[in-house]
Write a protein that holds these residues in place. Structure first.
Motif, mmCIF file in Angstrom:
data_model
loop_
_atom_site.group_PDB
_atom_site.id
_atom_site.type_symbol
_atom_site.label_atom_id
_atom_site.label_comp_id
_atom_site.label_asym_id
_atom_site.label_seq_id
_atom_site.Cartn_x
_atom_site.Cartn_y
_atom_site.Cartn_z
ATOM 1 N N THR A 206 -11.793 -26.375 -9.896
ATOM 2 C CA THR A 206 -10.581 -25.632 -10.223
ATOM 3 C C THR A 206 -9.824 -26.391 -11.300
ATOM 4 O O THR A 206 -9.394 -27.527 -11.073
ATOM 5 N N ASP A 207 -9.693 -25.791 -12.461
ATOM 6 C CA ASP A 207 -8.960 -26.422 -13.553
ATOM 7 C C ASP A 207 -7.517 -25.953 -13.550
ATOM 8 O O ASP A 207 -7.203 -24.869 -13.079
ATOM 9 N N SER A 208 -6.674 -26.779 -14.124
ATOM 10 C CA SER A 208 -5.275 -26.373 -14.215
ATOM 11 C C SER A 208 -5.149 -25.284 -15.268
ATOM 12 O O SER A 208 -6.037 -25.082 -16.099
ATOM 13 N N LEU A 209 -4.007 -24.601 -15.212
ATOM 14 C CA LEU A 209 -3.779 -23.483 -16.118
ATOM 15 C C LEU A 209 -3.812 -23.920 -17.568
ATOM 16 O O LEU A 209 -4.239 -23.181 -18.452
ATOM 17 N N SER A 210 -3.377 -25.122 -17.842
ATOM 18 C CA SER A 210 -3.224 -25.532 -19.235
ATOM 19 C C SER A 210 -4.521 -26.052 -19.845
ATOM 20 O O SER A 210 -4.556 -26.357 -21.018
ATOM 21 N N LEU A 211 -5.561 -26.183 -19.073
ATOM 22 C CA LEU A 211 -6.820 -26.686 -19.623
ATOM 23 C C LEU A 211 -7.840 -25.571 -19.667
ATOM 24 O O LEU A 211 -7.936 -24.753 -18.752
ATOM 25 N N ARG A 212 -8.618 -25.570 -20.722
ATOM 26 C CA ARG A 212 -9.662 -24.555 -20.881
ATOM 27 C C ARG A 212 -10.908 -25.275 -21.353
ATOM 28 O O ARG A 212 -10.911 -25.937 -22.384
ATOM 29 N N LEU A 240 -4.212 -26.067 -23.563
ATOM 30 C CA LEU A 240 -3.523 -24.873 -24.040
ATOM 31 C C LEU A 240 -2.021 -25.065 -24.146
ATOM 32 O O LEU A 240 -1.350 -24.294 -24.808
ATOM 33 N N ALA A 241 -1.510 -26.090 -23.472
ATOM 34 C CA ALA A 241 -0.062 -26.305 -23.564
ATOM 35 C C ALA A 241 0.316 -26.922 -24.892
ATOM 36 O O ALA A 241 1.417 -26.698 -25.388
ATOM 37 N N GLU B 494 0.455 -21.925 -22.676
ATOM 38 C CA GLU B 494 -0.750 -21.786 -21.863
ATOM 39 C C GLU B 494 -0.719 -20.509 -21.048
ATOM 40 O O GLU B 494 -1.746 -20.050 -20.557
ATOM 41 N N GLN B 532 -11.204 -17.605 -10.844
ATOM 42 C CA GLN B 532 -9.932 -18.287 -10.601
ATOM 43 C C GLN B 532 -8.814 -17.367 -11.070
ATOM 44 O O GLN B 532 -8.934 -16.721 -12.105
#
Lengths: 276, 582
Positions: A206-212, A240-241, B494, B532
């Motif tokens: 599970t990656d954080s929202l800001s990483l892609r 992405l942030a 983001e 996700q």
């Protein structure tokens, strides 16, 4: 008896590889030296033929799907180009009218050092209504010395148009970042490099929202014999942030900003592809 | 009898600022002048709404005034404090917090309206600005020219809507005199009361009418029902008229003429005579006498098919050179110019036409605008060439006129012996933007500015590029600075996709929990399984714009590694795709 020195197998292979490299793909670049800048992503720099992004060249981003992250990576590279000391504006040629600036403007502010007033005139959007206007607008933008990067999503490109863009970029010094569908892989290209971009999702992670996470593959590498084209791949993490490499520590990011040519020596114009 | 077209630009001080700074549309805007003892008086105010197409947003309704609450009655001359109190009463205190207050600049207002007047030369050569302290009208002598545009009705409608296309709200009227045109233009939304309507009762308003035609030689009867203020009277004269119960032009007309000067002052009699036509009121000095104009007429019309692009371009370039010579000497450059290709057509075949007779046709007008003043003839000629390539040119050209509409100071740049000058690259970007806007259109080239609005469709605004980085004239520095700096609400890129669909696309999505994220959805014939999902990000806003937006947004990653931006509409639970993290 006069012996005629016939070239051996290795020499023949080197000759053929040089001819193939010069025939298409633009890997061989003859002309005045153009600076090579870091894209901001270590893995991407290692993947590219010039070990970085060469000014005055075209880069094609072949998106595996319409939501694979190719445009995001291209935008991040464009912000990086605009933030170098030579600087310049980013021109987005948005033919379909889908570009959403709130996703990119914070990256540009971050790349420019967090100064709000420095954004004035840095990002310009052009929305042509016709395909020929789009071709013309990209050509004009690439010719302008004050433009650092041109970002566009051309769908159908005639080889003549692509060649025009390559010459325009060479004359103006801008970097052309063309995001295209994966089907364009079958078309000929004058880009210095073609990078296929696809999203990478690891099962169970599970990656954080800001990483892609993105998987990159250099398309159309040199023929290495034995009937196959070498495909070089790399995985990157896009923050992405902030629009930068998500694997770099903070101090390296600051260093990268101050030294745009770090890790990439200026070359005379001949790109060398090295096996990874 | 002459025919005068009067174009009224309501609240011109506000309109001018909104054109220069579109970001001011989203809040109430007050133009105020400073008076002694720190009092600020309202000169003009407005609360515009974004036009369709700005930032891809759909048209949204205005403030709650259109939903049954009374509109704020703020008039010019009111103190700012009183105006804000009235605004708070009608639209809430939030409106006052968002209000933008800018200083009055009558000089810039006059320059702006003179530029509009010069642009109006496309309708007729004789144009003048209203002779008032704060002009808001442009008078155009259209005697004999209306037929080129298909009649007066078409001409006045063309004037209004071409100005609207340039972002200027205008109303226009054609009448025999300046006074009658002024009155009709300001009251185009009034129609005469029907037969049997009680006398003295105000006429019924007709909504959405921006044009009016006053019949020739009958203006007093046609305008009889309009209020007396339409005669361009001062406040004290109007007060005296209201004391005697006279409040319409018809009522003023019934007063004995000989006693008017002694009872109400000389102004009333003069204005009444000017309106009726008994006292001549010629147009003042035609506008644009100070700006150069060059023209070339041909003895015989040139056929377009016999002209090459290069030869036509060379002709135009010679005229541009003639215009630029006096400007360059004064250190000025052009920011707007107009090229008119005059043409005529043969009258052969028309009844009563002599052999070889020709009649004039409406000119083909090509407008060229620049983001920064330029004195480079080659650059201007290229912009004209780009615009002509897109314009529908007439078959025959009998003359070419190049008219400079607006000028500005050209910044002098000292050349450096070594190295590049940053200003040189900035000027090259400016030239690029001029070329792009010349071919693609001015509205197609813009800079995005983030706004502090949670709704994605309104999160940014397209503003004209500021290649020089300077502030627009008359703009409020605070507002411009705020527009440049990213608002706090926009600092989460983001969560925002790079590709935002202009209209959300309805999806078939399946969610395990009724209020939870989706597990799969169908889009473009494919089923996407979600690996996700992050969210929800609830956006509830826009209650003042009309139907409230209530959405729960999710950033979802599919099993194929794609990332989408979906939302569930809280009103009905429907799922929509709004963007792609391309």
């Amino acid at each position: 008896m006069v012996s005629i020195g016939l070239p051996g197998g290795e020499q023949v292979r080197d000759m053929l590889a040089a001819q193939v490299a010069g025939a298409g793909g633009g890997f061989t670049f003859k002309g005045p030296a153009q600076p090579v800048l870091s894209s901001g992503f270590r893995a991407l720099d290692r993947l590219l033929p010039a070990e970085g992004v060469r000014r005055g060249s075209l880069l094609e981003w072949l998106a595996a799907t319409e939501a694979s992250g190719a445009a995001a990576l291209a935008c991040a590279v464009a912000c990086r180009m605009a933030a170098t000391p030579a600087g310049g504006a980013i021109l987005v040629v948005d033919r379909r009218g889908l570009f959403h600036p709130p996703a990119v403007l914070p990256w540009l502010e971050e790349a420019c050092g967090g100064r709000g007033e420095a954004l004035a005139g840095r990002l310009v959007v052009a929305r042509p209504n016709r395909d020929d206007d789009e071709v013309w607008a990209i050509d004009q933008a690439l010719r302008c010395a004050g433009v650092a990067a041109v970002l566009a999503w051309p769908q159908r490109v005639h080889p003549t148009a692509m060649r025009r863009w390559q010459l325009a970029a060479k004359a103006g010094g801008a970097v052309g970042l063309l995001v295209r569908p994966q089907a364009a892989r079958r078309e000929s290209s004058w880009a210095e490099a073609r990078v296929r971009v696809s999203g990478a999702l690891e099962a169970g992670r599970t990656d954080s929202l800001s990483l892609r996470r993105l998987r990159l593959a250099l398309v159309g590498g040199p023929w290495m014999g034995e009937g196959h084209m070498e495909e070089r791949t790399a995985d990157i993490v896009l923050d992405l942030a902030r629009g930068r490499d998500g694997t770099l520590p903070e101090r390296d990011v600051a260093l990268l900003r101050s030294l745009p040519q770090q890790g990439a020596a200026q070359r005379e114009g001949k790109a060398v592809c090295r096996a990874s | 009898m002459p025919r005068i077209m009067t174009i009224w630009l309501p609240r011109w001080p506000v309109q001018r600022r909104l054109r220069e700074s579109p970001e001011l549309r989203h809040a109430p805007l007050f133009v105020c002048r400073h008076e002694p003892r720190g009092v600020m008086r309202v000169v003009a105010w407005a609360w515009a709404v974004p036009a369709p197409g700005e930032s891809g947003a759909t048209r949204s309704r205005s403030r709650p005034a259109e939903r049954g609450r009374p509109a704020a009655r703020i008039v010019a001359g009111m103190s700012l404090a009183e105006a804000l109190a009235v605004l708070a009463q009608s639209d809430g205190s939030r409106a006052c917090h968002r209000a933008e207050i800018v200083a009055d600049d009558p000089v810039a207002d006059r320059e702006g309206i003179e530029e509009v007047a010069r642009w109006c030369r496309r309708f007729a050569p004789l144009v003048a600005v209203e002779s008032a302290g704060r002009p808001e009208c442009v008078h155009v002598d259209v005697t004999g020219t209306a037929e080129f545009f298909g009649g007066e009705e078409t001409l006045v409608r063309t004037a209004v809507w071409t100005l609207q296309a340039r972002g200027i709200h205008a109303r226009a009227a054609i009448a025999d005199t300046i006074g009658a045109g002024w009155a009709a233009a300001r009251h185009t939304d009034f129609r005469p009361p029907p037969a049997g309507h009680p006398a003295g009762h105000p006429a019924l308003p007709a909504r959405h009418r921006r044009c009016a035609i006053v019949p020739p030689a009958d203006q007093m009867a046609a305008l009889a029902h309009l209020p007396a203020a339409a005669l361009r009277l001062e406040g004290d004269c109007l007060a005296r008229l209201s004391e005697v119960g006279v409040d319409t032009i018809g009522g003023v007309g019934k007063l004995p003429r000989k006693s008017l000067p002694s009872r109400f002052g000389p102004q009333l009699a003069r204005r009444l005579a000017q309106c009726s036509g008994t006292l001549a009121e010629p147009l003042e000095t035609p506008c644009g006498g100070e700006l150069p104009q060059a023209s070339q007429a041909f003895d015989f019309p040139l056929l377009l098919r016999d002209l090459t692009q290069e030869s036509l371009g060379a002709l135009v370039q010679r005229l541009v050179e003639a215009c630029m010579a006096p400007l360059a000497a004064a250190g000025k450059g052009v920011t707007a110019l107009q090229v008119r290709l005059e043409s005529s057509r043969s009258r052969a075949g028309q009844k009563g036409a002599q052999e070889g007779a020709r009649e004039a046709c409406p000119p083909t007008v090509i407008d060229v605008g620049l983001f920064r003043p330029s004195a480079a003839v080659g650059h201007l000629a290229e912009l004209i060439r780009l615009r002509m390539a897109r314009a529908h040119l007439p078959r025959e050209i009998s003359g070419i006129v190049v008219d400079v509409v607006a000028v500005g100071p050209v910044a002098a740049r000292q050349r450096m012996l070594f190295g590049e000058v940053a200003e040189a690259t900035a000027s090259q970007v400016g030239l690029l933007l001029d070329r792009l806007s010349g071919r693609l259109g001015r509205s197609a080239v813009f800079e995005p500015k983030l706004l502090a609005d949670a709704q994605p469709e309104h999160a940014w605004l397209a503003v004209p590029p500021a290649a020089s980085g300077r502030l627009p004239a008359g703009g409020r520095q605070g507002a411009k600075t705020r527009a440049c700096a990213l608002p706090a609400g926009g600092r989460f890129p983001e969560r925002r996709p790079i590709c935002l669909l202009p209209r959300p696309v309805r999806l078939e999505a399946v969610a395990v929990v009724p209020d939870g994220p989706p597990v799969r959805f169908q889009y473009e014939g494919q089923t996407h399984h979600i690996a996700q999902a992050r969210g929800p990000e609830r956006i509830e806003t826009a209650w003042w714009r009309g139907p409230c937006v209530r959405r729960d947004y999710y950033v979802v990653d599919t099993s194929a590694g794609d990332r989408y931006w979906l939302f569930r509409r809280l009103q009905d639970g429907g799922w929509f795709l709004h963007g792609r993290f391309a």
